[in-house]
Scaffold this active site. Structure first.
Site, PDB file in Angstrom:
ATOM      1  N   CYS A  15       6.203   7.759   9.757  1.00 12.78           N
ATOM      2  CA  CYS A  15       7.517   7.292  10.025  1.00 12.78           C
ATOM      3  C   CYS A  15       8.643   8.523   9.941  1.00 12.78           C
ATOM      4  CB  CYS A  15       7.835   6.418   8.816  1.00 12.78           C
ATOM      5  SG  CYS A  15       9.653   5.528   8.682  1.00 12.78           S
ATOM      6  N   CYS A  17      12.188   8.803   3.171  1.00 19.73           N
ATOM      7  CA  CYS A  17      12.421   7.888   1.746  1.00 19.73           C
ATOM      8  C   CYS A  17      11.371   8.626   0.916  1.00 19.73           C
ATOM      9  CB  CYS A  17      11.955   6.518   2.139  1.00 19.73           C
ATOM     10  SG  CYS A  17      12.960   5.840   3.464  1.00 19.73           S
ATOM     11  N   CYS A  55       7.711   7.177  -0.391  1.00 29.58           N
ATOM     12  CA  CYS A  55       7.061   6.462   0.576  1.00 29.58           C
ATOM     13  C   CYS A  55       5.913   7.365   1.140  1.00 29.58           C
ATOM     14  CB  CYS A  55       8.239   6.021   1.684  1.00 29.58           C
ATOM     15  SG  CYS A  55       6.894   4.949   2.748  1.00 29.58           S
ATOM     16  N   CYS A  95       4.169 -11.715   6.047  1.00 34.70           N
ATOM     17  CA  CYS A  95       5.041 -10.682   6.205  1.00 34.70           C
ATOM     18  C   CYS A  95       4.348  -9.388   7.158  1.00 34.70           C
ATOM     19  CB  CYS A  95       5.662 -10.194   5.085  1.00 34.70           C
ATOM     20  SG  CYS A  95       6.242 -11.322   3.877  1.00 34.70           S
ATOM     21  N   CYS A 155       8.036 -13.362   8.331  1.00 36.32           N
ATOM     22  CA  CYS A 155       8.902 -12.252   7.841  1.00 36.32           C
ATOM     23  C   CYS A 155       8.164 -10.916   8.525  1.00 36.32           C
ATOM     24  CB  CYS A 155       8.586 -12.170   6.569  1.00 36.32           C
ATOM     25  SG  CYS A 155       9.739 -10.871   5.667  1.00 36.32           S
ATOM     26  N   CYS A 160      15.494 -10.772   3.247  1.00 30.18           N
ATOM     27  CA  CYS A 160      14.865 -10.277   2.210  1.00 30.18           C
ATOM     28  C   CYS A 160      15.199  -8.808   1.725  1.00 30.18           C
ATOM     29  CB  CYS A 160      13.239 -10.307   2.149  1.00 30.18           C
ATOM     30  SG  CYS A 160      12.202  -9.358   1.165  1.00 30.18           S
ATOM     31  N   ARG A 214      11.442 -11.624  -6.295  1.00 28.34           N
ATOM     32  CA  ARG A 214       9.801 -10.938  -6.155  1.00 28.34           C
ATOM     33  C   ARG A 214       9.470  -9.962  -6.980  1.00 28.34           C
ATOM     34  NH1 ARG A 214       8.507 -10.587  -0.044  1.00 28.34           N
ATOM     35  NH2 ARG A 214       8.027 -12.796  -0.623  1.00 28.34           N
TER      36      ARG A 214
HETATM   37  S1  SF4 Z   1      10.098   3.284   3.356  1.00 29.08           S
HETATM   38 FE1  SF4 Z   1       8.588   4.492   4.367  1.00 29.08          FE
HETATM   39  S2  SF4 Z   1       7.974   3.169   6.113  1.00 29.08           S
HETATM   40 FE2  SF4 Z   1       9.913   2.626   5.540  1.00 29.08          FE
HETATM   41  S3  SF4 Z   1      11.417   3.523   6.479  1.00 29.08           S
HETATM   42 FE3  SF4 Z   1      11.036   4.788   4.751  1.00 29.08          FE
HETATM   43  S4  SF4 Z   1       9.477   6.278   5.142  1.00 29.08           S
HETATM   44 FE4  SF4 Z   1       9.562   4.716   6.609  1.00 29.08          FE
END
Ligand code: SF4
Length: 352
Positions: free
Chosen positions: A59, A63, A66, A103, A134, A194, A266
């Site tokens: 990705c 984040c 993540c 989901c 979802c 959500c 949740r």
């Molecule tokens: S949480 Fe993970 S998968 Fe979602 S946008 Fe951020 S880096 Fe990408």
């Protein structure tokens, strides 16, 4: 407020009010939250969803929590967008073991024009099976939200994660305003929202309160509010963060329940680390939705039959799909299926 006072749906929460909710004695908070919960829900029902990663890893977002971010080396196996038929097979398996919502999550900044036709086919196919649908695909434009709604998408997951003030400490590749914009497009297209956040990223109490204020002060409350406990994954910048005290986590659920009385709250990522007693307390605080199955995107989720054992110990039943024509029949299917122990092979393992 007493536990029996009628709860009203408000959109004007102040920081001082929300902090006062958090800071009251634990028993008073739980009593109040349980009272609010019982005004709007059957206190012994929990909604059950299954989550499938339809595109894993690489990705472009950063984040810090993540393992799917391409910015960190977590050893995660990357996967391209799954074939539509494989997604539909997984949805059929989820339905067979009693999930009522399916989901689908893709690790994208936003879906591309090339991917949208496949995504829409997935929504149409899962919807045709009688499951609620979802998706979480990242940022959407208005055309995409309209197309997803027309294909039959019921819910769009788009988490705010934390307060606006703390957001830049966790994510730098998008803004809070981007998130709010996508949420408004989702609403305008007529889909349910959500949206929730994560505890344990180094945020303060003000940030936890600030997240809930953002969610509760939206023009309409999100129908589903996932509250996650950080799952610390080696290789991510938050791998060494301090654990959240379980009582603080339960407080967060209880305050969310009080502020958004009609939403499903949740109990989401991080459940694997919680013992049965903490999970039971979470339900007492007003959590009434879980992800069920072997994997929660890429982090472990408690095995499904353990969930059923806990439900059985607590006298909790899964919530039936609300628009099913024969709810009692659906409930019987769910209860029977969820109580079958030999179900492991039915789950798609997103980490494989
Ligand atoms: S949480 Fe993970 S998968 Fe979602 S946008 Fe951020 S880096 Fe990408």
């Amino acid at each position: 407020m007493s536990a029996t006072a009628a709860s009203v749906t408000r959109h004007d929460w102040s920081l001082a009010e929300v902090k006062a909710l958090f800071e009251q004695p634990f028993n008073d908070l739980i009593f109040q939250a349980q009272g609010v919960h019982r005004q709007h829900f059957d206190a012994n029902r929990v909604q059950v969803s299954t989550l499938l990663s339809i595109k894993t890893g690489a990705c472009p977002e950063d984040c810090k929590y993540c393992p799917q971010s391409g910015h960190y080396n977590t050893g995660l196996d990357k996967e391209k967008l799954m074939e539509v038929q494989k997604v539909l097979d997984a949805a059929a398996d989820a339905k067979a073991i009693g999930s009522t919502r399916f989901c689908m999550g893709a690790a994208w900044k936003h879906p591309s024009a090339k991917d949208m036709p496949y995504v829409l086919k997935m929504v149409e196919g899962v919807k045709a099976m009688g499951l609620e649908t979802c998706m979480t695909l990242g940022k959407l434009d208005q055309e995409q939200t309209r197309a997803l709604a027309a294909a039959g998408l019921d819910y769009y997951n788009h988490n705010l994660d934390t307060s606006p003030e703390f957001y830049g400490n966790i994510i730098t590749t998008r803004t809070y305003a981007d998130r709010l914009e996508t949420l408004s497009y989702v609403r305008d297209a007529g889909m349910k929202i959500c949206s929730g956040g994560i505890l344990g990223m180094g945020e303060s109490l003000d940030d936890r309160a600030g997240l809930l204020i953002q969610l509760a002060n939206l023009p309409e409350h999100p129908e589903s509010v996932p509250i996650n406990m950080l799952v610390k994954v080696k290789g991510t910048p938050l791998a060494d963060e301090q654990d959240v005290d379980p009582f603080d986590f339960i407080r967060m659920l209880a305050v969310a329940r009080i502020m958004m009385p009609k939403s499903h709250v949740r109990l989401s990522a991080g459940r694997e680390q919680m013992n049965e007693q903490t999970q039971a307390m979470a339900f007492l605080a007003g959590a009434n939705s879980i992800f069920y199955g072997e994997k929660l995107l890429t982090t472990p989720n408690p095995e499904a039959n353990k969930d059923m054992q806990l439900f059985s110990k607590l006298g909790i039943k899964p919530e039936a799909y609300e628009v099913h024509e024969d709810e009692s029949e659906q409930e019987a299917i769910i209860v029977n299926k969820l109580q079958e122990a030999a179900m492991d092979s039915l789950f798609y393992n997103a980490a494989k």
